[in-house]
Motif scaffolding. Structure first.
Motif, mmCIF file in Angstrom:
data_model
loop_
_atom_site.group_PDB
_atom_site.id
_atom_site.type_symbol
_atom_site.label_atom_id
_atom_site.label_comp_id
_atom_site.label_asym_id
_atom_site.label_seq_id
_atom_site.Cartn_x
_atom_site.Cartn_y
_atom_site.Cartn_z
ATOM 1 N N GLU A 104 0.830 -1.207 0.000
ATOM 2 C CA GLU A 104 0.000 0.000 0.000
ATOM 3 C C GLU A 104 0.863 1.256 0.000
ATOM 4 O O GLU A 104 0.599 2.218 -0.727
ATOM 5 C CB GLU A 104 -0.909 -0.022 1.231
ATOM 6 N N TRP A 105 1.905 1.241 0.819
ATOM 7 C CA TRP A 105 2.826 2.394 0.881
ATOM 8 C C TRP A 105 3.512 2.613 -0.462
ATOM 9 O O TRP A 105 3.619 3.740 -0.944
ATOM 10 C CB TRP A 105 3.861 2.140 1.976
ATOM 11 N N ALA A 106 3.995 1.521 -1.073
ATOM 12 C CA ALA A 106 4.725 1.638 -2.339
ATOM 13 C C ALA A 106 3.849 2.183 -3.461
ATOM 14 O O ALA A 106 4.353 2.793 -4.412
ATOM 15 C CB ALA A 106 5.296 0.276 -2.730
ATOM 16 N N ARG A 107 2.548 1.987 -3.371
ATOM 17 C CA ARG A 107 1.625 2.454 -4.410
ATOM 18 C C ARG A 107 1.183 3.897 -4.205
ATOM 19 O O ARG A 107 0.397 4.417 -4.994
ATOM 20 C CB ARG A 107 0.413 1.528 -4.445
ATOM 21 N N GLY A 131 12.352 -5.286 -7.237
ATOM 22 C CA GLY A 131 12.290 -6.367 -6.266
ATOM 23 C C GLY A 131 12.438 -5.982 -4.811
ATOM 24 O O GLY A 131 12.546 -6.854 -3.941
ATOM 25 N N TYR A 132 12.431 -4.689 -4.528
ATOM 26 C CA TYR A 132 12.566 -4.258 -3.132
ATOM 27 C C TYR A 132 11.257 -4.427 -2.354
ATOM 28 O O TYR A 132 11.277 -4.625 -1.133
ATOM 29 C CB TYR A 132 13.019 -2.793 -3.070
ATOM 30 N N ILE A 133 10.147 -4.350 -3.049
ATOM 31 C CA ILE A 133 8.832 -4.582 -2.447
ATOM 32 C C ILE A 133 8.169 -5.700 -3.242
ATOM 33 O O ILE A 133 8.178 -5.688 -4.475
ATOM 34 C CB ILE A 133 7.947 -3.322 -2.504
ATOM 35 N N ALA A 134 7.605 -6.688 -2.530
ATOM 36 C CA ALA A 134 6.958 -7.818 -3.203
ATOM 37 C C ALA A 134 5.659 -8.164 -2.493
ATOM 38 O O ALA A 134 5.420 -7.751 -1.354
ATOM 39 C CB ALA A 134 7.890 -9.024 -3.218
ATOM 40 N N SER A 135 4.816 -8.924 -3.164
ATOM 41 C CA SER A 135 3.514 -9.281 -2.596
ATOM 42 C C SER A 135 3.623 -10.360 -1.524
ATOM 43 O O SER A 135 2.713 -10.543 -0.724
ATOM 44 C CB SER A 135 2.565 -9.749 -3.695
#
Length: 225
Positions: A104-107, A131-135
């Motif tokens: 959520e933050w990354a978006r 690849g620093y944020i992934a699901s």
């Protein structure tokens, strides 16, 4: 009467501790309960992290791992203590709810409060692609830990060349942007962790996963408390 009051307070605290332990799923344990001399700095329970505030599902700065991973970590800590060093944990088990908070933050492109400290050379919109944020996160399987090394006498962290959760090439194991001393410090951590059954993650010097993790396909979501 005062003695009775103290007894009641003791029993309340004792029972609270039992309740906390019972909340953990079978196969998990609190790191500090098993390794009393290890240091904890659970960043996602506070504001010193790349989001800049406490992360969802981190209700307490507690470190939790599977029992088998904790046992392996205990032997790594023993090895380091014999050399005058100590492990310091930044993160261990991570609920899926927390991972969702990262997504959520990354978006949210407008939230760049921590950019200068954690990702100064990377556009926030590229964090997913790089690849620093992934699901999903290996941390949610319960046998991955983020950590560093302290001098056991001074309590000072060894210089690893970059801070925890710094998004950039300098955090990679194969970087050529760090000094010989920094590389030696990373090598010490890597050597100890591999010796005790953990495998490194090439892009993050602090990130290690137990090789024979007990839940390799399961992503848990109970809170950290």
């Amino acid at each position: 009467m005062k003695s009775l009051s103290y007894l009641l307070l003791f029993l309340v605290g004792f029972n609270s501790g039992l309740a906390q332990t019972k909340e953990l799923l079978k196969g998990f344990t609190y790191i500090k309960a098993q390794i009393p001399d290890i240091k904890l700095d659970i960043r996602y329970a506070g504001s010193n992290n790349f989001i800049g505030k406490p992360v969802d599902a981190y209700h307490q700065p507690a470190g939790i791992l599977t029992k088998i991973a904790t046992e392996a970590l205990a032997t790594a800590q023993k090895d380091l203590m014999s050399q005058g060093f100590c492990l310091k944990i930044f993160d261990a088990y991570r609920p899926q709810t927390a991972v969702n908070h990262f997504i959520e933050w990354a978006r949210n492109p407008g939230d760049t409060l921590t950019k200068s400290k954690f990702y100064p050379e990377i556009a926030k919109k590229d964090l997913f692609q790089l690849g620093y944020i992934a699901s999903k996160s290996g941390h949610s399987r319960g046998s991955t830990v983020d950590l560093t090394i302290l001098n056991a006498n001074t309590g000072k962290e060894l210089d690893m060349g970059s801070g925890y959760d710094f998004f950039g090439d300098i955090s990679h194991h194969n970087t050529d942007k760090i000094t010989k001393e920094q590389k030696a410090n990373r090598s010490l951590l890597k050597r100890i962790m591999i010796k005790n059954g953990f495998r490194p993650y090439p892009e993050e010097w602090w990130h290690y996963t137990l090789r024979n993790e007990p839940y390799p396909e399961t992503y848990f979501d109970f809170p950290v408390r």
